[in-house]
Design an enzyme around this catalytic site. Structure first.
Site, PDB file in Angstrom:
ATOM      1  N   LYS A  78      -2.627  -6.945   8.756  1.00 23.56           N
ATOM      2  CA  LYS A  78      -3.431  -7.523   7.666  1.00 23.56           C
ATOM      3  C   LYS A  78      -2.859  -8.887   7.288  1.00 23.56           C
ATOM      4  CE  LYS A  78      -5.192  -6.207   3.055  1.00 23.56           C
ATOM      5  NZ  LYS A  78      -5.194  -5.140   2.024  1.00 23.56           N
ATOM      6  N   SER A 153      -9.634  -3.435   0.624  1.00 22.14           N
ATOM      7  CA  SER A 153      -9.547  -4.795   1.124  1.00 22.14           C
ATOM      8  C   SER A 153      -9.073  -4.893   2.570  1.00 22.14           C
ATOM      9  CB  SER A 153      -8.628  -5.615   0.232  1.00 22.14           C
ATOM     10  OG  SER A 153      -7.303  -5.113   0.268  1.00 22.14           O
ATOM     11  N   SER A 177      -7.069   0.271  -0.802  1.00 26.36           N
ATOM     12  CA  SER A 177      -7.456  -0.684   0.232  1.00 26.36           C
ATOM     13  C   SER A 177      -7.262  -0.255   1.674  1.00 26.36           C
ATOM     14  CB  SER A 177      -6.715  -1.998   0.008  1.00 26.36           C
ATOM     15  OG  SER A 177      -7.439  -2.761  -0.908  1.00 26.36           O
TER      16      SER A 177
END
Ligand code: GLN
Length: 471
Positions: A78, A153, A177
């Site tokens: 990420k 996210s 997330s």
């Protein structure tokens, strides 16, 4: 031989010489070139020559009999974990082109285990969002062409795993997330206990809630990465000096709690159906399935949306164009909203009624979980209110009264309490969540694996051979 969507199977094939590290990387690169232009999962892809030279190194290690645990396994990171060889933007224009001089501890541990980092994954700006639509790089969407969002996210990480761009990915989970995109995309998403994986080099959103999570194709792969990443780190004072050990004293039979407050009126009937199918299957496999009560489930969401923005507001002050960030580039709308809310919640006049009140609620949530876990070994519940992710259009033009924040109602409580949780794709494309006691990732992963087996091999697979009695 084609690359299996499993680290363990791929490793076995690599060991046996039925597969080469070049073939594994080739397969990841093919998925990237075919899917990334539409899915927008990776916002930076490592250069092909760099990837191939790492594949050559992995080949050498397999040849000489010295492969490490993740030798030659492609992983995605990420974009809020700093990496020394690729930019780290947190999907924010403010950090456009920023390059860190070092690797985050989680990235270092993956590399030291032999993993090959294929790229940086799309996300909501600084982790703020539930749909991956708040990204300076544009939204990450699921494969299939329906325009369904990846979830946020850590949406890019989930799609990278789903499409084979990587065999696993790391994400961050502050309020859901990792778990929400896992549920929407149909992959496994593990949020560990707070403190078990170092956050050093993970750009903070809300420090008291941030955890490093894992996305993978199956529970065993997620467990493998969890083991590799749960490592003490003097650079993160909240990282435990030794992996947490909880006295494992499971009841006989194993007792699964069903949080009654998660059965909400707005719950998609398809989610309710899959949830109840799972509970029936657990019961048929010999587990005791009992209701538990977590009365602060809904207020927990409000507490989270005070505490997370409050921490974010103080964290983001450093992007002033002097310490970090570029002076002329602005934060996106959602980040601005969080800074305003957080600053207000911390202001002298509002502090007591918002911030302190939310902290009290947080203690209440912890207390309710602690009480419930004296009765049960794990809980099984939904991860999201709906079976499917919304489309980009639905996110951009919500029906009146719809709030994106409500999406997090089932994931936020475990975050406030720091508990381990794993999302498993169950029947009919619905992701279910298994929650456990703080420090007991082993129990959560065990129960998740049982659920996975029942989904893949038939509802009664939990009884065969390895019934609950052997737990
Ligand atoms: N959707 C939640 C938020 O926007 C959680 C995000 C996260 O876990 N990073 O804050």
């Amino acid at each position: 031989m084609s690359v299996a969507r499993s680290i363990l199977a791929t490793r076995t094939a690599l060991h046996a010489g039925r597969l080469t590290p070049h073939a594994v990387i080739d397969s990841a690169l093919t998925a990237i070139s075919q899917q990334n232009p539409t899915c927008n999962a990776l916002v930076h892809v490592a250069s092909e020559s760099h990837l191939l030279s790492q594949a050559a190194e992995a080949t050498e290690r397999y040849r000489s009999g010295t492969p490490r645990a993740l030798e030659g396994i492609p992983v995605a990171i990420k974009d809020n974990f700093v990496t020394s060889d690729m930019p780290t933007t947190c999907a924010s224009a403010v950090l456009g082109g920023y390059c860190s001089p070092f690797d985050a501890t989680a990235v270092r541990l993956l590399r030291e285990a032999g993993a090959i980092v294929v790229g940086k994954a799309n996300m909501d700006e600084f982790g703020m969002g539930s749909f991956n639509t708040n990204s300076a790089h544009g939204a990450a969407v699921q494969p299939g062409g329906e325009g369904r969002v990846a979830g946020g996210s850590s949406g890019g990480s989930a799609v990278a795993v789903k499409t084979g761009m990587a065999l696993a990915a790391i994400g961050s989970d502050t309020g859901g997330s990792v778990r929400l995109p896992a549920a929407y995309c149909g992959v496994v998403g593990l949020k560990p206990s707070y403190g078990s994986i170092s956050r050093f080099g993970l750009v903070p959103y809300a420090n008291s809630l941030d955890t490093v999570g894992v996305l993978a194709n199956n529970v065993a792969d997620a467990a493998l990465l969890h083991d590799i990443l749960s490592h003490p780190d003097p650079n993160d004072m909240t990282c435990l000096p030794a992996p947490p050990t909880t006295k494992r004293n499971p009841r006989r039979p194993l007792t699964i709690g069903v949080p009654a407050e998660y059965n909400q009126a707005q719950l998609d009937p398809a989610v309710r159906e899959t949830w109840s199918r799972a509970l029936t299957a657990f019961e048929a496999a010999g587990a005791d399935v009992v209701p538990v009560h977590l009365p602060s489930t809904v207020p927990a969401l409000a507490a989270y949306y005070v505490l997370a923005p409050a921490e974010a507001a103080s964290n983001l002050a450093k992007y002033d164009g002097v310490r970090y960030g570029k002076p002329r580039d602005a934060f996106g709308d959602e980040v601005v909203r969080r800074v305003l809310v957080g600053t207000f919640a911390l202001s002298a006049g509002a502090h007591e009624s918002y911030y302190i009140h939310a902290q009290r609620l947080r203690r209440q949530v912890v207390g309710e979980f602690t009480a419930a876990f004296t009765e049960v070994d794990a809980m099984v519940c939904p991860a999201a209110l709906t079976a499917q992710a919304p489309t980009i259009d639905e996110v951009k033009h919500p029906k009146s009264g719809d709030s994106a924040y409500v999406t997090d109602v089932f994931t936020v409580p475990a975050s406030l309490a720091g508990l381990p949780a794993v999302v498993v794709p169950a029947w009919d494309g619905v992701g279910l969540q298994v929650l456990g006691k703080w420090g007991d990732a082993a129990m959560v992963l065990d129960v998740a694996e049982r659920l996975e087996r029942m989904v893949v091999m038939g509802d009664d697979a939990g009884v065969d051979g390895e019934g609950w009695a052997e737990f």
